[in-house]
Every structure is written in C-alpha cells, then in structure tokens.
Design a protein around this motif. Structure first.
Motif, PDB file in Angstrom:
ATOM      1  N   MET A  42       0.826  -1.209   0.000  1.00 43.71           N
ATOM      2  CA  MET A  42       0.000   0.000   0.000  1.00 43.71           C
ATOM      3  C   MET A  42       0.864   1.265   0.000  1.00 43.71           C
ATOM      4  SD  MET A  42      -2.792  -1.430   2.768  1.00 43.71           S
ATOM      5  CE  MET A  42      -3.803   0.055   2.918  1.00 43.71           C
ATOM      6  N   ALA A  43       1.902   1.277   0.823  1.00 48.62           N
ATOM      7  CA  ALA A  43       2.784   2.437   0.890  1.00 48.62           C
ATOM      8  C   ALA A  43       3.525   2.632  -0.427  1.00 48.62           C
ATOM      9  CB  ALA A  43       3.778   2.271   2.042  1.00 48.62           C
ATOM     10  N   ALA A  44       4.026   1.551  -1.005  1.00 46.37           N
ATOM     11  CA  ALA A  44       4.744   1.649  -2.274  1.00 46.37           C
ATOM     12  C   ALA A  44       3.831   2.147  -3.390  1.00 46.37           C
ATOM     13  CB  ALA A  44       5.337   0.292  -2.639  1.00 46.37           C
ATOM     14  N   MET A  45       2.584   1.681  -3.397  1.00 48.28           N
ATOM     15  CA  MET A  45       1.639   2.110  -4.415  1.00 48.28           C
ATOM     16  C   MET A  45       1.348   3.607  -4.294  1.00 48.28           C
ATOM     17  SD  MET A  45      -1.968   0.281  -5.476  1.00 48.28           S
ATOM     18  CE  MET A  45      -2.717   0.512  -3.868  1.00 48.28           C
ATOM     19  N   ARG A  46       1.222   4.108  -3.062  1.00 47.80           N
ATOM     20  CA  ARG A  46       0.990   5.539  -2.855  1.00 47.80           C
ATOM     21  C   ARG A  46       2.151   6.378  -3.355  1.00 47.80           C
ATOM     22  NH1 ARG A  46      -0.989   7.124   3.067  1.00 47.80           N
ATOM     23  NH2 ARG A  46       0.082   8.999   2.352  1.00 47.80           N
ATOM     24  N   LEU A  47       3.383   5.963  -3.047  1.00 50.66           N
ATOM     25  CA  LEU A  47       4.533   6.744  -3.506  1.00 50.66           C
ATOM     26  C   LEU A  47       4.684   6.652  -5.022  1.00 50.66           C
ATOM     27  CD1 LEU A  47       6.777   8.529  -2.315  1.00 50.66           C
ATOM     28  CD2 LEU A  47       8.301   6.544  -2.495  1.00 50.66           C
ATOM     29  N   ALA A  48       4.345   5.516  -5.602  1.00 52.31           N
ATOM     30  CA  ALA A  48       4.400   5.382  -7.060  1.00 52.31           C
ATOM     31  C   ALA A  48       3.423   6.342  -7.730  1.00 52.31           C
ATOM     32  CB  ALA A  48       4.093   3.938  -7.461  1.00 52.31           C
ATOM     33  N   GLN A  49       2.216   6.472  -7.176  1.00 50.13           N
ATOM     34  CA  GLN A  49       1.245   7.429  -7.712  1.00 50.13           C
ATOM     35  C   GLN A  49       1.744   8.861  -7.565  1.00 50.13           C
ATOM     36  OE1 GLN A  49      -2.118   5.495  -5.328  1.00 50.13           O
ATOM     37  NE2 GLN A  49      -3.218   6.177  -7.137  1.00 50.13           N
ATOM     38  N   GLU A  50       2.413   9.132  -6.457  1.00 48.42           N
ATOM     39  CA  GLU A  50       2.887  10.481  -6.161  1.00 48.42           C
ATOM     40  C   GLU A  50       4.071  10.875  -7.040  1.00 48.42           C
ATOM     41  OE1 GLU A  50       5.212  12.197  -2.337  1.00 48.42           O
ATOM     42  OE2 GLU A  50       3.188  11.450  -1.899  1.00 48.42           O
ATOM     43  N   THR A  51       4.938   9.927  -7.377  1.00 45.84           N
ATOM     44  CA  THR A  51       6.181  10.244  -8.069  1.00 45.84           C
ATOM     45  C   THR A  51       6.229   9.800  -9.523  1.00 45.84           C
ATOM     46  OG1 THR A  51       7.192   8.139  -7.389  1.00 45.84           O
ATOM     47  CG2 THR A  51       7.454  10.039  -5.903  1.00 45.84           C
ATOM     48  N   GLY A  52       5.390   8.844  -9.893  1.00 46.55           N
ATOM     49  CA  GLY A  52       5.439   8.308 -11.249  1.00 46.55           C
ATOM     50  C   GLY A  52       6.512   7.258 -11.460  1.00 46.55           C
ATOM     51  N   VAL A  53       7.212   6.852 -10.400  1.00 50.32           N
ATOM     52  CA  VAL A  53       8.238   5.816 -10.504  1.00 50.32           C
ATOM     53  C   VAL A  53       7.571   4.455 -10.681  1.00 50.32           C
ATOM     54  CG1 VAL A  53      10.144   4.667  -9.299  1.00 50.32           C
ATOM     55  CG2 VAL A  53       9.867   7.145  -9.111  1.00 50.32           C
ATOM     56  N   ALA A  54       8.139   3.622 -11.545  1.00 48.70           N
ATOM     57  CA  ALA A  54       7.575   2.300 -11.819  1.00 48.70           C
ATOM     58  C   ALA A  54       7.565   1.440 -10.554  1.00 48.70           C
ATOM     59  CB  ALA A  54       8.363   1.611 -12.921  1.00 48.70           C
ATOM     60  N   LEU A  55       6.533   0.612 -10.442  1.00 48.20           N
ATOM     61  CA  LEU A  55       6.317  -0.189  -9.237  1.00 48.20           C
ATOM     62  C   LEU A  55       6.314  -1.682  -9.555  1.00 48.20           C
ATOM     63  CD1 LEU A  55       5.387  -0.599  -6.255  1.00 48.20           C
ATOM     64  CD2 LEU A  55       3.029  -0.272  -7.077  1.00 48.20           C
ATOM     65  N   VAL A  56       7.080  -2.434  -8.755  1.00 47.39           N
ATOM     66  CA  VAL A  56       7.012  -3.888  -8.744  1.00 47.39           C
ATOM     67  C   VAL A  56       6.417  -4.293  -7.404  1.00 47.39           C
ATOM     68  CG1 VAL A  56       8.319  -6.047  -8.699  1.00 47.39           C
ATOM     69  CG2 VAL A  56       8.969  -4.226 -10.293  1.00 47.39           C
ATOM     70  N   SER A  57       5.307  -5.018  -7.419  1.00 49.99           N
ATOM     71  CA  SER A  57       4.664  -5.454  -6.179  1.00 49.99           C
ATOM     72  C   SER A  57       5.046  -6.899  -5.900  1.00 49.99           C
ATOM     73  CB  SER A  57       3.142  -5.305  -6.275  1.00 49.99           C
ATOM     74  OG  SER A  57       2.784  -3.938  -6.254  1.00 49.99           O
TER      75      SER A  57
END
Length: 423
Positions: free
Chosen positions: A153-168
């Motif tokens: 959840m935290a990683a997804m929020r920062l990804a939305q905020e920064t646009g950095v690609a996310l691996v879950s």
C-alpha cells in the motif's frame, strides 16, 4: 539501479516475510543494485538505520501500541538514529502479562483498521521515503512487499505520487482464506488496485498466479518467484545414523490453517519415532495434547532461524504441514528442499500446491492428514531408517535444487526489475 523498497517486516524480525525480503534484497545488492528498505521498527531492533548484507534499512515507528513500545525501548537504550545495532532479543516460548496486554490492544485496533493496526505505519513510511528522496534523489524503481499488505500500500501511494515504476512483491494473495469477513471486499479491491497499478506482480506459486489471472486478468504482469533457501550447515551423516530412532523435525508456525493433530496422534502411537516442534506458539489443542505426556513429541518454542536450519540438517525427515484451502506453498517447503533432508509432507486437501511440488521434485513423502495413513507411513519409515533406505528413490541435497536457492531467485527478481525499468 537504485531501488526503494517498502516492507513492514525485515530482519531481525522472525516473521517469514522478513526472511524472504531480506534474502531477495541481499541478492539484488549482489546483482549490483543499490537498495534501500523502509521497514517497521520493532522490539527486536531499537535503531532507526543499519546496513544488513549491503541493504540499507530505515526503520520507521509503526504507530499505535507497537509504536509506543518501540519509542519506550529507544528511550531506554538512549540510541540515536545511527546508533549501533541492538543486541538480539532472547527468544521466548510465550508472552508475559505485558505482552498479552499489548496483544489484546492490538487485536482491538485490528477490528477497526484495514488491513490491521499496522496500517498506522504507512504515513510515517511515506514521510521517511520523501526525506530519503530529497536527500538522495528519485529512485529508479519501487518495490512493495506483502505480508502485511501495508508495504504494498505504501509503495503504491509513492508510485502514484512520483510516477516511478512499481514492482509489487506480493508473494501470496491479499484476499486469503484467513482474511476476516469484514475486510474481504476491501482486500479484493486492494489486490485488484495493486495489480492494475504495478508494472509487475511477483507471486510464490503457479497456483496463486492462476488464481490472480482468474480474479484480475493480469497474466502478462505475473511472475512466479517461490520461496528459497541458503546452503545448509554441514552435518556429519554418520551421527544421524547412530541409532534406530526416526527423528522428525518441524520448524515453523502452526497457523490456524495448519492442523498438526493427525501427525501428533500418529507419532504418539509409533515406537521408535520422535518429533521435535520448533514453533513460536502452540494452538490450545496441541498444548493440551503435549501436556498429557507420552506423545513422543518435544516442543522447543521459538528458536533463531540459524538454529532452525541446524535442526533441519540433523533430522532424518523434516516435516511440512500443508495450508488447508489455499494456493500458497509454505516457504518452509523450499527451505526444507535446501536442507539436504527428505520431506514428510502432510496434505490437508487435494488442492494442496505444496504436495504437488514435492511429488514433482521427488524430494519427500506425501501423506493425507489422516491418523491411520500417517501411522502406516511412519511404520514403514522407521523400518527404512533401520535398514538404511530412507532416501532411496528420492532426490535429496541442496545442490539438486539450485534453482530454488536465494541466489538464483534474487537473480530472477533482478531480471524482472531491469525489464520493468527498461520499458
């Protein structure tokens, strides 16, 4: 590549996910990546920053009653943000009255907070990540870890905020058989959101990947990276063959979806068979059974992971109990495959993915969770121990399963990360 990871659990926590994330991140560092992990602070470590196997770990107060405990521990230790690593916390087999009180408060908070009280950590984790970004610049990739789901959840929020690609790096489903009914719909929505917003989703079994594709239709994003193992310590095999007692060892947790009672009852009725349980806590029925005596079973309580690995290496058979009604393969099964010992796996139902893996790899014995069937197999295994044929027809030895080593699995995760970064 610079990678920023959100994982509530991390070493020296004894949670299974702490070991998985720590080993995978260690291997990402070995692959040449620069890895920072934002984790939850806990009673096992009073420091806010340390480097473990090349991984830079930033510990954030988890908030709530757990946060109060951490704050008090730090205040007593007098350590600053860059103080020395805390001494290991002695392992105990149960909770004292303070621990039981804290556990009760935590359970009450879990009723009102989704997915549980650890969600109070998320805002502090995001703030810590922003400070890190301001100091070191934007990372090339984000990784969010589940279990618990707050890391994802935290990683997804920062990804939305920064646009950095996310691996879950979910490992297992967020919506599972043990998810409380009140949170099941929210868990399913969160699982769907994570799949939609991630460039890649990492799971631990093919069965879980099939389940995710049915639920969310995201087959192209799914990558299976199971649990793994490090090479075991050396154990003199002649010492193991010194007598005719068949020694079984179980190291792990006895969750509500793992029923050890059929095995315990079977062991109690077989002469020349002993079972050692290295588990943090026992279910009430197991504790009552062992208290009655004459069971052939010994409970060691919680032991450090290194000691658990030594116990495995010295066993005749390592014991696995399948997860009833679930697609996950317990991480211990893969660790057992690296122990150099045959596995005795108790299958709870026909859908048990761990049983399929063990049969496919021919690394142990699979038996249904029925006392009569387990008893019959144990009689045969005692005889095999005595005539030296316990491993006959099986594939045993960590070198045979190099593809499941943390080194190999870390390289697979590195390849996933590099592919996402290049897209």
């Amino acid at each position: 590549m610079r990678i920023l990871v959100f994982s509530f659990e991390f070493l020296p926590s004894d949670a299974p996910q702490a070991l998985r994330v720590a080993r995978l991140m260690r291997e990402l560092v070995a692959c040449g990546h620069d890895v920072d992990v934002i984790a939850g602070a806990g009673p096992a470590s009073a420091v806010t920053y340390e480097v473990i196997d090349g991984v830079k770990v930033h510990r954030v107060n988890p908030g709530g009653v757990d946060g109060l405990v951490v704050w008090m521990k730090r205040a007593r230790s007098g350590q600053g943000a860059n103080g020395p690593t805390a001494a290991p916390v002695p392992m105990r087999s149960g909770l004292n009255w303070k621990g039981k009180c804290i556990q009760s408060i935590r359970k009450m908070m879990d009723v009102f907070l989704f997915p549980d009280a650890r969600t109070l950590w998320i805002n502090a984790a995001i703030r810590s990540a922003r400070v890190l970004v301001a100091d070191r610049g934007m990372p090339d990739l984000l990784i969010g870890s589940h279990e618990p789901a707050v890391g994802a959840m935290a990683a997804m929020r920062l990804a939305q905020e920064t646009g950095v690609a996310l691996v879950s790096e979910l490992g297992d489903p967020i919506l599972a058989t043990y998810t409380p009914r009140r949170w099941q719909q929210r868990a399913l929505r969160l699982e769907r959101d994570v799949c939609e917003r991630s460039a890649a989703v990492v799971l631990t079994s093919e069965a879980t990947a099939r389940l995710f594709d049915v639920r969310h239709g995201v087959a192209s994003k799914l990558h299976v990276i199971p649990q793994g193992f490090d090479p075991p310590p050396f154990v003199d095999s002649d010492a193991r063959k010194g007598d005719n007692v068949l020694r079984l060892v179980y190291t792990g947790r006895l969750y509500p979806f793992r029923n050890p009672m059929p095995l315990l009852r079977a062991v109690a009725g077989i002469p020349g068979c002993e079972l050692v349980l290295a588990a943090p806590e026992l279910p009430d029925d197991v504790e009552e059974f062992l208290s009655a005596g004459g069971t052939g079973c010994t409970w060691l309580g919680s032991v450090p992971h290194a000691e658990a690995v030594r116990l495995q290496a010295g066993a005749d058979l390592v014991v696995s109990i399948g997860n009833a009604g679930m697609t996950q393969i317990p991480g211990k099964v893969l660790e057992y495959m690296g122990s150099g010992r045959p596995i005795l796996h108790v299958r709870p139902d026909e859908g048990d993915a761990a049983a399929v893996l063990i049969k496919t790899e021919r690394c142990g014995y699979v038996v249904d969770a029925e006392v009569s069937q387990i008893s019959s197999l144990l009689v045969d295994l005692v005889a095999r121990k005595r005539n030296g044929t316990l491993e006959e027809g099986l594939v045993v030895g960590f070198s045979a399963f190099e593809k499941y080593s943390w080194r190999s699995l870390g390289q697979q995760l590195s390849a996933v990360c590099e592919r996402v970064h290049s897209e």
